[in-house]
Design an enzyme around this catalytic site. Structure first.
Site, PDB file in Angstrom:
ATOM      1  N   LYS A 214      39.748  49.762  40.813  1.00 54.45           N
ATOM      2  CA  LYS A 214      40.001  48.312  40.657  1.00 54.45           C
ATOM      3  C   LYS A 214      38.825  47.605  40.890  1.00 54.45           C
ATOM      4  O   LYS A 214      38.331  46.350  40.541  1.00 54.45           O
ATOM      5  CB  LYS A 214      41.406  48.030  41.412  1.00 54.45           C
ATOM      6  CG  LYS A 214      42.406  48.501  40.796  1.00 54.45           C
ATOM      7  CD  LYS A 214      43.566  48.145  41.655  1.00 54.45           C
ATOM      8  CE  LYS A 214      44.939  48.776  41.314  1.00 54.45           C
ATOM      9  NZ  LYS A 214      45.817  48.638  42.149  1.00 54.45           N
ATOM     10  N   TYR A 215      38.053  47.913  42.240  1.00 55.17           N
ATOM     11  CA  TYR A 215      36.957  47.153  42.623  1.00 55.17           C
ATOM     12  C   TYR A 215      35.904  47.070  41.669  1.00 55.17           C
ATOM     13  O   TYR A 215      35.285  45.971  41.313  1.00 55.17           O
ATOM     14  CB  TYR A 215      36.369  47.932  43.991  1.00 55.17           C
ATOM     15  CG  TYR A 215      35.118  47.133  44.426  1.00 55.17           C
ATOM     16  CD1 TYR A 215      35.207  46.001  45.180  1.00 55.17           C
ATOM     17  CD2 TYR A 215      33.924  47.934  44.467  1.00 55.17           C
ATOM     18  CE1 TYR A 215      34.058  45.555  45.575  1.00 55.17           C
ATOM     19  CE2 TYR A 215      32.644  47.435  44.916  1.00 55.17           C
ATOM     20  CZ  TYR A 215      32.884  46.128  45.559  1.00 55.17           C
ATOM     21  OH  TYR A 215      31.763  45.791  45.814  1.00 55.17           O
ATOM     22  N   ALA A 216      35.403  47.969  41.012  1.00 57.92           N
ATOM     23  CA  ALA A 216      34.388  48.234  39.931  1.00 57.92           C
ATOM     24  C   ALA A 216      35.032  47.398  38.839  1.00 57.92           C
ATOM     25  O   ALA A 216      34.174  46.478  38.093  1.00 57.92           O
ATOM     26  CB  ALA A 216      34.038  49.621  39.665  1.00 57.92           C
TER      27      ALA A 216
END
Length: 194
Positions: A31-33
């Site tokens: 999710k961060y990426a």
């Protein structure tokens, strides 16, 4: 939201700090990426349709003195420096471009000082050299003069693990930037401070 509500009032230049994990796979691995990639796409959109210069800085594997010991690199360094009996690791063949935080700071400072003459600009903040996690861990062990056993292969790779990289610092080098801290120097600095 800041850009969305005030695209013409945000200023002439917006600098985004992104991550290499958002760049090296067609589907971001987490999710961060995914959020980083989406923000880059929004930045390109606003740069095309509004008078905003959007500069995207893709940070590679940043490390250095003062980093949180909850993160992999300082954790690994502390384990090896403490001479723990063993450390469980993957096979360690993931490639990373390790760049010292001080070199990141000089690159960012240089880019901030550049004129905002392009709508969208993308820079990789990296050394341009890849090192495997295995080689990195082995280098720490040698420099720490440690007896810790590195159990390579005792952990599985993460799902969607990025294994190979092709980083390029050529755009930064055209601006006159270069790294000043070698990987070995950076590891020694961390060993002296942890």
């Amino acid at each position: 939201r800041i850009i969305d509500e005030n695209p013409d009032r945000i200023g002439k230049k917006f600098i985004n700090l992104s991550t290499f994990i958002a760049q090296y796979q067609s589907d971001p691995p987490n999710k961060y990426a995914l959020t980083k990639r989406h923000f880059e796409e929004w930045g390109a959109y606003y740069a095309n349709y509004y008078s905003l210069s959007f500069t995207n800085l893709v940070l590679h594997q940043v490390y250095g003195v003062g980093d949180s010991t909850n993160k992999f690199i300082p954790w690994l360094l502390k384990q090896i420096k403490s001479d723990v009996h063993s450390v469980d690791l993957t096979k360690g063949y993931q490639e990373r471009d390790f760049i010292n935080v001080k070199d990141v700071a000089t690159a960012v400072s240089l880019i901030v000082d550049q004129d905002a003459d392009k709508n969208y600009e993308n820079y990789e903040i990296c050394t341009g050299k890849v090192t495997t996690i295995r080689k990195f861990a082995e280098t720490i062990k040698v420099l720490a003069n440690s007896n810790t056993k590195l159990n390579f292969g005792s952990k599985d790779y993460r799902e969607n693990e990025i294994m190979t990289l092709n980083p390029s610092s050529s755009k930064l080098k055209k601006l006159g930037w270069d790294t000043s801290i070698s990987l070995e120097q950076g590891i020694k600095q961390m060993l002296d401070n942890y």
